[in-house]
Each structure stands twice: as structure tokens, then as C-alpha cells.
Write an enzyme that holds these catalytic residues in place. Structure first.
Site, PDB file in Angstrom:
ATOM      1  N   CYS A 161       0.838  -1.206   0.000  1.00  0.00           N
ATOM      2  CA  CYS A 161       0.000   0.000   0.000  1.00  0.00           C
ATOM      3  C   CYS A 161       0.870   1.253   0.000  1.00  0.00           C
ATOM      4  CB  CYS A 161      -0.918  -0.034   1.217  1.00  0.00           C
ATOM      5  SG  CYS A 161      -1.940   1.429   1.389  1.00  0.00           S
ATOM      6  N   CYS A 172      -0.400   4.038   2.217  1.00  0.00           N
ATOM      7  CA  CYS A 172      -0.128   3.815   3.650  1.00  0.00           C
ATOM      8  C   CYS A 172       1.344   4.009   3.984  1.00  0.00           C
ATOM      9  CB  CYS A 172      -0.504   2.383   4.046  1.00  0.00           C
ATOM     10  SG  CYS A 172      -2.029   1.779   3.342  1.00  0.00           S
ATOM     11  N   ASP A 173       2.237   3.460   3.177  1.00  0.00           N
ATOM     12  CA  ASP A 173       3.634   3.320   3.592  1.00  0.00           C
ATOM     13  C   ASP A 173       4.628   4.129   2.762  1.00  0.00           C
ATOM     14  OD1 ASP A 173       2.720   1.490   5.448  1.00  0.00           O
ATOM     15  OD2 ASP A 173       2.988  -0.219   4.104  1.00  0.00           O
TER      16      ASP A 173
HETATM   17  C1  LIG Z   1       0.132  -4.137   5.445  1.00  0.00           C
HETATM   18  C2  LIG Z   1      -1.043  -3.179   5.341  1.00  0.00           C
HETATM   19  C3  LIG Z   1      -0.871  -1.865   5.720  1.00  0.00           C
HETATM   20  C4  LIG Z   1      -1.943  -0.976   5.649  1.00  0.00           C
HETATM   21  N1  LIG Z   1      -1.742   0.312   6.067  1.00  0.00           N
HETATM   22  C5  LIG Z   1      -2.780   1.177   6.050  1.00  0.00           C
HETATM   23  C6  LIG Z   1      -2.599   2.529   6.495  1.00  0.00           C
HETATM   24  O1  LIG Z   1      -1.505   2.934   6.916  1.00  0.00           O
HETATM   25  N2  LIG Z   1      -3.677   3.349   6.436  1.00  0.00           N
HETATM   26  C7  LIG Z   1      -4.903   2.942   5.967  1.00  0.00           C
HETATM   27  O2  LIG Z   1      -5.842   3.730   5.992  1.00  0.00           O
HETATM   28  N3  LIG Z   1      -5.085   1.691   5.506  1.00  0.00           N
HETATM   29  C8  LIG Z   1      -4.069   0.803   5.533  1.00  0.00           C
HETATM   30  N4  LIG Z   1      -4.244  -0.465   5.057  1.00  0.00           N
HETATM   31  C9  LIG Z   1      -5.551  -0.833   4.465  1.00  0.00           C
HETATM   32  C10 LIG Z   1      -6.592  -1.065   5.574  1.00  0.00           C
HETATM   33  O3  LIG Z   1      -6.060  -1.909   6.579  1.00  0.00           O
HETATM   34  C11 LIG Z   1      -7.856  -1.645   4.978  1.00  0.00           C
HETATM   35  O4  LIG Z   1      -8.357  -0.758   4.004  1.00  0.00           O
HETATM   36  C12 LIG Z   1      -8.926  -1.858   6.050  1.00  0.00           C
HETATM   37  O5  LIG Z   1      -8.465  -2.711   7.060  1.00  0.00           O
HETATM   38  C13 LIG Z   1     -10.204  -2.451   5.460  1.00  0.00           C
HETATM   39  O6  LIG Z   1     -11.077  -2.683   6.514  1.00  0.00           O
HETATM   40  P1  LIG Z   1     -12.275  -3.736   6.403  1.00  0.00           P
HETATM   41  O7  LIG Z   1     -12.923  -3.738   7.740  1.00  0.00           O
HETATM   42  O8  LIG Z   1     -13.082  -3.441   5.215  1.00  0.00           O
HETATM   43  O9  LIG Z   1     -11.581  -5.149   6.101  1.00  0.00           O
HETATM   44  P2  LIG Z   1     -10.443  -5.971   6.837  1.00  0.00           P
HETATM   45  O10 LIG Z   1      -9.555  -5.122   7.632  1.00  0.00           O
HETATM   46  O11 LIG Z   1      -9.858  -6.810   5.757  1.00  0.00           O
HETATM   47  O12 LIG Z   1     -11.253  -6.900   7.863  1.00  0.00           O
HETATM   48  C14 LIG Z   1     -12.094  -7.912   7.401  1.00  0.00           C
HETATM   49  C15 LIG Z   1     -12.194  -8.978   8.474  1.00  0.00           C
HETATM   50  O13 LIG Z   1     -13.159  -9.947   8.067  1.00  0.00           O
HETATM   51  C16 LIG Z   1     -12.706 -11.233   8.430  1.00  0.00           C
HETATM   52  N5  LIG Z   1     -13.356 -12.225   7.566  1.00  0.00           N
HETATM   53  C17 LIG Z   1     -13.170 -12.397   6.222  1.00  0.00           C
HETATM   54  N6  LIG Z   1     -13.947 -13.400   5.760  1.00  0.00           N
HETATM   55  C18 LIG Z   1     -14.640 -13.878   6.844  1.00  0.00           C
HETATM   56  C19 LIG Z   1     -15.569 -14.934   7.012  1.00  0.00           C
HETATM   57  N7  LIG Z   1     -15.969 -15.688   5.975  1.00  0.00           N
HETATM   58  N8  LIG Z   1     -16.047 -15.182   8.254  1.00  0.00           N
HETATM   59  C20 LIG Z   1     -15.663 -14.416   9.317  1.00  0.00           C
HETATM   60  N9  LIG Z   1     -14.766 -13.404   9.213  1.00  0.00           N
HETATM   61  C21 LIG Z   1     -14.267 -13.130   7.994  1.00  0.00           C
HETATM   62  C22 LIG Z   1     -11.199 -11.166   8.217  1.00  0.00           C
HETATM   63  O14 LIG Z   1     -10.533 -12.159   8.960  1.00  0.00           O
HETATM   64  C23 LIG Z   1     -10.895  -9.752   8.699  1.00  0.00           C
HETATM   65  O15 LIG Z   1     -10.551  -9.717  10.061  1.00  0.00           O
HETATM   66  C24 LIG Z   1      -3.205  -1.401   5.145  1.00  0.00           C
HETATM   67  C25 LIG Z   1      -3.383  -2.731   4.752  1.00  0.00           C
HETATM   68  C26 LIG Z   1      -2.327  -3.621   4.860  1.00  0.00           C
HETATM   69  C27 LIG Z   1      -2.525  -5.064   4.456  1.00  0.00           C
END
Ligand SMILES: Cc1cc2nc3c(=O)[nH]c(=O)nc-3n(C[C@H](O)[C@H](O)[C@H](O)COP(=O)(O)OP(=O)(O)OC[C@H]3O[C@@H](n4cnc5c(N)ncnc54)[C@H](O)[C@@H]3O)c2cc1C
Length: 300
Positions: free
Chosen positions: A130, A133-134
Site C-alpha cells: 500500500c 499507507c507506507d
Molecule cells: C500491510 C497493510 C498496511 C496498511 N496500512 C494502512 C494505512 O496505513 N492506512 C490505511 O488507511 N489503511 C491501511 N491499510 C488498508 C486497511 O487496513 C484496509 O483498508 C482496512 O483494514 C479495510 O477494513 P475492512 O474492515 O473493510 O476489512 P479488513 O480489515 O480486511 O477486515 C475484514 C475482516 O473480516 C474477516 N473475515 C473475512 N472473511 C470472513 C468470514 N468468511 N467469516 C468471518 N470473518 C471473515 C477477516 O478475517 C478480517 O478480520 C493497510 C493494509 C495492509 C494489508
């Protein structure tokens, strides 16, 4: 019978839980892996409002604590599908089934990995998925970017603002995606593209020092010295469990607009798993609020 079941405990699901609990609804969050979602992989988050710099785990802990302190329940289980029984939605999981009046799918997405040696070990130590992010951590450094599509080009443009050089490694003979982005990249003096090449390995003990590449036509191997490698070869939404119940787009994202409603009345979606332009913690949290309030209105 729950009022609202939230699938996924990332920032989208946790924010949805906070809003739904504050609206007086009975909430169950079902999470299959780490509470906090993708944030738990981020060593430093610097762009979440009000939190100038903290680790992803710290931000995740704060959100989890907030949702739990308001009375959201958690079940650690993997959801395998959602069944529409009219006014009741049945959520099937590996450990059993759960009924609710409304469901919010907040299962997020995963960045595609290259699958090369040392990639997991150096993630957060030079390897990133990302640039938004980084990218700021690599100001003045030489970085490599794997990929050649629209998001890769956007990331290269962003990195070129602060990095010394950006070397794109693209497996094809051309960059795919929009011509306007190609033109903008061509105008950047510190960006170059190496075509017909793939990343084959990463060098570095504690942090990344170099990226090994191979020319797919000549077979020639070389190493690009680099402090950072950004991997922009696509995202994989975690939505396979919902393909029978919900409309997904061609890339597997749950079809939804800014209202976070899906094709199925009573089922909402929030965060990285839905169709949208920007996938960040702040946009996931925003979706969580919208989806929760839509679900609260739906239940009445
Ligand atoms: C290495 C890294 C660094 C990042 N740095 C930043 C940053 O600095 N700033 C920023 O704004 N964004 C950053 N991001 C992006 C950010 O983390 C994501 O955009 C954000 O977390 C998305 O949130 P979400 O809740 O939609 O999904 P997610 O965070 O992906 O959470 C989804 C959850 O659903 C669960 N899940 C999936 N399928 C199922 C299922 N079938 N049953 C039960 N549970 C399930 C998963 O285990 C997970 O815990 C980064 C991402 C990564 C990978």
C-alpha cells in the site's frame, strides 16, 4: 435471534458494531481470524484522523475495545454463507448457524502476494502492499514497484513525489490501464519501467536491500538495489462465501453504492469487500457507520 450480525471484525465491522450498539441494537460480530482485520499487519498507521502515528495493532485494539465496551458480542468462527429466509437472515458458519434481522458483510480483502522467497519475512520491513499507507516511510529512497495496471501506475505516481527513484517491474510488454496515467508516468524523470520481467526473490536480513528480477524473454537475472518494494498486483476480496446470495462484480467485490445496500434486502456491506474506489481504514470505518445506520433503519 440477533438484531444485526456483522461478519468481519476489521475497521468496517467494528465501526458498524459501535453505531449499531449506540442505536440500541443487539449485535453479534463473527470473525474468522484476527480481531482488527488487515490493520493488524500494518506496523505504522499515520493517516487515521486523530491518531497521528500508531501501530495497526494499537489502532485495532482501540477499535475492538470500543466496540466491546458498548456491548457487542463476538463469535470466533468462519462464515460460509448467508441464507435469505425473508424477514430473517440465516448466517451459516463452520461452527453452526446464527439468525438475525439484518446482516452486514464486512469481510475485507487481501492484497495479492508475489509468492517469492522472503516476502512474508520482509513485509513491514521494506515490503509493502500500500503506497498510500507506507510510501512516506521511503522518502528519498530507491523503491521498486511490482505491477503495471491502473493501481500500480497510481501508486508509482504517488511514490515518485517523495522517493528518489521508482522502478516498475511489469511482466508484459506494456503497462495496462489508462493512457492518461501512462502519459503522466512518462513525464516523471525518476520513474522507469522494466518490461517483460518478474520479481523472483528478495534480499535483506533485517530489512529489504534488493529485489531480484528475471527477464521472461532472455531468462537473464539481475538485482535492483532498493529500500522498498511495493506490490500492486491486485486485491482479492474475501467474498467467496457470499457468491450465491449476493451480486458480486467481475472482480468479486460485493456490488453496493454509497448507501452500502446489497441486492438482498436486509443485507448490507461495508469496507474493502464492496465496490468502491479507495480502500483505507478511514473509508472502511465510514462505510461501517453508513451500513449500520442503514441496517438500523431497515429493522425499524
Ligand atoms: C500491510 C497493510 C498496511 C496498511 N496500512 C494502512 C494505512 O496505513 N492506512 C490505511 O488507511 N489503511 C491501511 N491499510 C488498508 C486497511 O487496513 C484496509 O483498508 C482496512 O483494514 C479495510 O477494513 P475492512 O474492515 O473493510 O476489512 P479488513 O480489515 O480486511 O477486515 C475484514 C475482516 O473480516 C474477516 N473475515 C473475512 N472473511 C470472513 C468470514 N468468511 N467469516 C468471518 N470473518 C471473515 C477477516 O478475517 C478480517 O478480520 C493497510 C493494509 C495492509 C494489508
Amino acid at each position: 435471534m440477533r438484531d444485526i450480525i456483522i461478519i468481519g471484525a476489521g475497521p468496517a465491522g467494528l465501526t458498524a458494531a459501535i453505531y449499531a450498539r449506540r442505536a440500541g441494537k443487539d449485535v453479534l460480530i463473527i470473525e474468522k481470524a484476527a480481531m482488527g482485520g488487515q490493520m493488524t499487519f500494518s506496523p505504522l498507521i499515520e493517516n487515521y484522523p486523530g491518531m497521528p502515528a500508531l501501530s495497526g495493532n494499537e489502532l485495532a485494539d482501540k477499535m475492538v475495545e470500543h466496540a466491546l465496551s458498548l456491548g457487542a458480542d463476538v463469535e470466533l468462527d468462519e462464515v460460509t454463507g448467508v441464507e435469505d429466509l425473508g424477514d430473517v437472515k440465516r448466517v451459516h458458519a463452520l461452527g453452526g448457524s446464527f439468525d438475525a434481522k439484518a446482516v452486514i458483510v464486512a469481510t475485507g480483502a487481501k492484497h495479492r502476494h508475489l509468492g517469492v522467497e522472503n516476502e512474508e519475512r520482509l513485509t513491514g520491513a521494506g515490503v509493502s502492499y500500500c503506497a498510500v499507507c507506507d510510501g512516506a516511510f521511503f522518502a528519498g529512497e530507491d523503491v521498486v514497484l511490482a505491477g503495471g495496471g491502473n493501481s500500480a501506475m497510481q501508486e508509482a505516481l504517488l511514490l515518485s513525489e517523495t522517493c528518489k527513484t521508482v522502478t516498475m517491474v511489469q511482466n508484459l510488454a506494456f503497462l495496462t490501464g489508462e493512457e492518461t496515467l501512462r502519459q503522466k508516468l512518462a513525464a516523471r524523470e525518476n520513474v522507469r519501467v522494466i518490461y517483460h520481467s518478474v520479481v523472483t526473490g528478495l534480499e535483506g536480513t533485517d530489512t529489504l536491500t534488493g529485489v531480484r528480477i528475471r527477464n521472461t524473454e532472455s531468462g537473464e537475472e539481475s538485482t535492483l538495489p532498493a529500500a522498498g518494494l511495493f506490490v500492486a498486483i491486485g486485491l482479492l476480496p474475501d467474498t467467496a462465501a457470499f457468491k450465491n446470495a449476493l451480486t458480486l462484480n467481475e472482480y468479486g467485490y460485493v456490488q453496493a453504492d454509497e448507501s452500502c445496500r446489497t441486492n438482498l434486502p436486509g443485507v448490507f456491506t461495508a469496507g474493502d469487500c464492496r465496490t468502491k474506489a479507495i480502500r483505507q481504514v478511514s473509508t472502511a470505518a465510514a462505510d461501517g457507520a453508513v451500513a449500520a445506520l442503514a441496517a438500523v433503519r431497515y429493522i425499524g
